[in-house]
Design a protein around this motif. Structure first.
Motif, PDB file in Angstrom:
ATOM      1  N   GLY A 157     -35.419 -57.701 -46.253  1.00 13.12           N
ATOM      2  CA  GLY A 157     -35.490 -59.152 -46.804  1.00 13.12           C
ATOM      3  C   GLY A 157     -35.174 -60.105 -45.806  1.00 13.12           C
ATOM      4  O   GLY A 157     -34.041 -59.779 -45.229  1.00 13.12           O
ATOM      5  N   PHE A 170     -33.639 -62.927 -46.622  1.00 15.17           N
ATOM      6  CA  PHE A 170     -32.513 -63.608 -47.128  1.00 15.17           C
ATOM      7  C   PHE A 170     -31.114 -62.634 -46.925  1.00 15.17           C
ATOM      8  O   PHE A 170     -30.337 -63.120 -46.213  1.00 15.17           O
ATOM      9  N   LEU A 171     -31.076 -61.455 -47.368  1.00 16.72           N
ATOM     10  CA  LEU A 171     -30.010 -60.777 -47.387  1.00 16.72           C
ATOM     11  C   LEU A 171     -30.037 -59.945 -46.053  1.00 16.72           C
ATOM     12  O   LEU A 171     -28.946 -59.367 -45.539  1.00 16.72           O
ATOM     13  N   GLN A 172     -31.242 -60.008 -45.519  1.00 19.46           N
ATOM     14  CA  GLN A 172     -31.320 -59.035 -44.136  1.00 19.46           C
ATOM     15  C   GLN A 172     -30.947 -57.367 -44.493  1.00 19.46           C
ATOM     16  O   GLN A 172     -30.247 -56.899 -43.856  1.00 19.46           O
ATOM     17  N   LEU A 208     -30.613 -73.840 -46.211  1.00 15.53           N
ATOM     18  CA  LEU A 208     -31.375 -74.419 -47.434  1.00 15.53           C
ATOM     19  C   LEU A 208     -30.505 -74.944 -48.490  1.00 15.53           C
ATOM     20  O   LEU A 208     -31.138 -75.751 -49.215  1.00 15.53           O
ATOM     21  N   MET A 209     -29.634 -74.486 -48.700  1.00 20.28           N
ATOM     22  CA  MET A 209     -28.516 -74.992 -49.874  1.00 20.28           C
ATOM     23  C   MET A 209     -27.645 -76.096 -49.507  1.00 20.28           C
ATOM     24  O   MET A 209     -27.553 -76.755 -50.544  1.00 20.28           O
ATOM     25  N   VAL A 255     -25.762 -62.377 -55.053  1.00 14.04           N
ATOM     26  CA  VAL A 255     -27.040 -62.856 -55.691  1.00 14.04           C
ATOM     27  C   VAL A 255     -27.798 -61.359 -56.458  1.00 14.04           C
ATOM     28  O   VAL A 255     -27.560 -60.383 -56.125  1.00 14.04           O
ATOM     29  N   THR A 256     -28.545 -61.867 -57.443  1.00 13.44           N
ATOM     30  CA  THR A 256     -29.228 -61.099 -58.327  1.00 13.44           C
ATOM     31  C   THR A 256     -30.623 -60.673 -57.518  1.00 13.44           C
ATOM     32  O   THR A 256     -31.354 -61.423 -57.304  1.00 13.44           O
ATOM     33  N   GLY A 263     -34.185 -58.425 -57.349  1.00 12.27           N
ATOM     34  CA  GLY A 263     -35.245 -57.400 -58.096  1.00 12.27           C
ATOM     35  C   GLY A 263     -35.276 -57.802 -59.454  1.00 12.27           C
ATOM     36  O   GLY A 263     -34.663 -58.493 -59.976  1.00 12.27           O
ATOM     37  N   THR A 304     -40.548 -57.617 -56.732  1.00 10.47           N
ATOM     38  CA  THR A 304     -41.556 -58.814 -56.467  1.00 10.47           C
ATOM     39  C   THR A 304     -42.921 -58.290 -56.177  1.00 10.47           C
ATOM     40  O   THR A 304     -43.127 -57.385 -55.604  1.00 10.47           O
ATOM     41  N   PHE A 322     -47.054 -58.897 -55.797  1.00  6.42           N
ATOM     42  CA  PHE A 322     -48.169 -59.649 -55.538  1.00  6.42           C
ATOM     43  C   PHE A 322     -49.566 -58.940 -55.813  1.00  6.42           C
ATOM     44  O   PHE A 322     -49.513 -57.708 -55.694  1.00  6.42           O
TER      45      PHE A 322
HETATM   46  P1  2BA Z   1     -35.417 -61.284 -55.226  1.00  5.38           P
HETATM   47  O1  2BA Z   1     -36.050 -62.672 -55.643  1.00  5.38           O
HETATM   48  O2  2BA Z   1     -35.565 -60.274 -56.218  1.00  5.38           O
HETATM   49  O3  2BA Z   1     -36.357 -60.826 -53.969  1.00  5.38           O
HETATM   50  C1  2BA Z   1     -36.027 -59.380 -53.430  1.00  5.38           C
HETATM   51  C2  2BA Z   1     -36.809 -59.261 -52.166  1.00  5.38           C
HETATM   52  O4  2BA Z   1     -38.381 -59.503 -52.350  1.00  5.38           O
HETATM   53  C3  2BA Z   1     -36.510 -60.400 -51.010  1.00  5.38           C
HETATM   54  O5  2BA Z   1     -35.381 -60.090 -50.232  1.00  5.38           O
HETATM   55  C4  2BA Z   1     -37.693 -60.249 -50.248  1.00  5.38           C
HETATM   56  O6  2BA Z   1     -37.601 -59.339 -49.196  1.00  5.38           O
HETATM   57  C5  2BA Z   1     -38.983 -60.145 -51.137  1.00  5.38           C
HETATM   58  N1  2BA Z   1     -39.422 -61.374 -51.639  1.00  5.38           N
HETATM   59  C6  2BA Z   1     -39.028 -62.111 -52.738  1.00  5.38           C
HETATM   60  N2  2BA Z   1     -39.739 -63.219 -53.018  1.00  5.38           N
HETATM   61  C7  2BA Z   1     -40.824 -63.045 -51.874  1.00  5.38           C
HETATM   62  C8  2BA Z   1     -41.942 -64.059 -51.681  1.00  5.38           C
HETATM   63  N3  2BA Z   1     -42.253 -65.213 -52.304  1.00  5.38           N
HETATM   64  N4  2BA Z   1     -42.342 -63.846 -50.418  1.00  5.38           N
HETATM   65  C9  2BA Z   1     -42.234 -62.415 -49.644  1.00  5.38           C
HETATM   66  N5  2BA Z   1     -41.177 -61.875 -50.043  1.00  5.38           N
HETATM   67  C10 2BA Z   1     -40.601 -62.185 -51.102  1.00  5.38           C
HETATM   68  P2  2BA Z   1     -34.453 -60.990 -49.671  1.00  5.38           P
HETATM   69  O7  2BA Z   1     -35.100 -62.267 -49.063  1.00  5.38           O
HETATM   70  O8  2BA Z   1     -33.209 -60.400 -48.803  1.00  5.38           O
HETATM   71  O9  2BA Z   1     -33.662 -61.712 -51.082  1.00  5.38           O
HETATM   72  C11 2BA Z   1     -32.757 -61.101 -51.848  1.00  5.38           C
HETATM   73  C12 2BA Z   1     -32.456 -61.838 -53.045  1.00  5.38           C
HETATM   74  O10 2BA Z   1     -31.589 -63.170 -52.717  1.00  5.38           O
HETATM   75  C13 2BA Z   1     -33.477 -62.347 -53.716  1.00  5.38           C
HETATM   76  O11 2BA Z   1     -34.140 -61.504 -54.748  1.00  5.38           O
HETATM   77  C14 2BA Z   1     -33.038 -63.627 -54.354  1.00  5.38           C
HETATM   78  O12 2BA Z   1     -32.056 -63.390 -55.679  1.00  5.38           O
HETATM   79  C15 2BA Z   1     -31.964 -64.037 -53.451  1.00  5.38           C
HETATM   80  N6  2BA Z   1     -32.463 -65.049 -52.433  1.00  5.38           N
HETATM   81  C16 2BA Z   1     -33.604 -65.082 -51.553  1.00  5.38           C
HETATM   82  N7  2BA Z   1     -33.781 -66.145 -50.854  1.00  5.38           N
HETATM   83  C17 2BA Z   1     -32.564 -67.103 -51.468  1.00  5.38           C
HETATM   84  C18 2BA Z   1     -32.405 -68.582 -51.028  1.00  5.38           C
HETATM   85  N8  2BA Z   1     -32.946 -69.239 -50.077  1.00  5.38           N
HETATM   86  N9  2BA Z   1     -31.205 -69.035 -51.725  1.00  5.38           N
HETATM   87  C19 2BA Z   1     -30.605 -68.334 -52.531  1.00  5.38           C
HETATM   88  N10 2BA Z   1     -30.954 -67.041 -52.943  1.00  5.38           N
HETATM   89  C20 2BA Z   1     -32.010 -66.434 -52.400  1.00  5.38           C
END
Ligand code: 2BA
Length: 111
Positions: free
Chosen positions: A34, A36-38, A79-80, A93-94, A96, A99, A101
């Motif tokens: 991911g 965001f969380l890496q 971003l925030m 953070v919550t 899953g 996700t 497509f």
């Molecule tokens: P989720 O939205 O449930 O997303 C879980 C993982 O699904 C993400 O991991 C990413 O790998 C993928 N994902 C979600 N939406 C996507 C999209 N539109 N395109 C491609 N991949 C997508 P992470 O990136 O590690 O994010 C983990 C969690 O951190 C997310 O859970 C969300 O709750 C939070 N998050 C992500 N980006 C954020 C941000 N910019 N600010 C605050 N919270 C964020």
């Protein structure tokens, strides 16, 4: 035909892919990270006929669970909070269930 691309928590991978296989869906698993969380998650590719898409998505959703994950410290937070911002403490953070497509498949060949 459609291609379902589903990103699930790696702790749910076995349950989701097992439930899909049980219903005779073909699944490819890719280890992903991911942005965001890496942290490691899993991306599943599932090619399905149009009339089975809703069922396959519901199998994925019912076996992928939401969970709260604490980020590591020093998370980039531009971003925030604006340019250069970093959060020194972790935040919850919550993540899953899943996700998902759903993409149109123009052509499918399988020898
Ligand atoms: P989720 O939205 O449930 O997303 C879980 C993982 O699904 C993400 O991991 C990413 O790998 C993928 N994902 C979600 N939406 C996507 C999209 N539109 N395109 C491609 N991949 C997508 P992470 O990136 O590690 O994010 C983990 C969690 O951190 C997310 O859970 C969300 O709750 C939070 N998050 C992500 N980006 C954020 C941000 N910019 N600010 C605050 N919270 C964020």
């Amino acid at each position: 035909m459609k291609l379902i691309v589903a990103i699930v928590n790696k702790d749910d991978t076995a349950a989701v892919s097992g439930a899909l296989r049980k219903k005779e869906y073909q699944v490819t698993k890719i280890g992903t990270t991911g942005g965001f969380l890496q942290k490691g998650n899993t991306t599943l590719l599932v090619g399905v006929e149009d009339d089975r898409v809703d069922d396959a998505v519901s199998v994925i959703k019912s076996n992928g669970h939401r969970r709260v994950v604490r980020t590591g410290p020093n998370l980039p937070a531009e971003l925030m909070l604006g340019p250069g911002a970093v959060m020194s403490d972790g935040v919850d953070v919550t993540v899953g269930g899943a996700t998902v497509f759903v993409l149109n498949v123009e052509r499918y060949e399988h020898e």
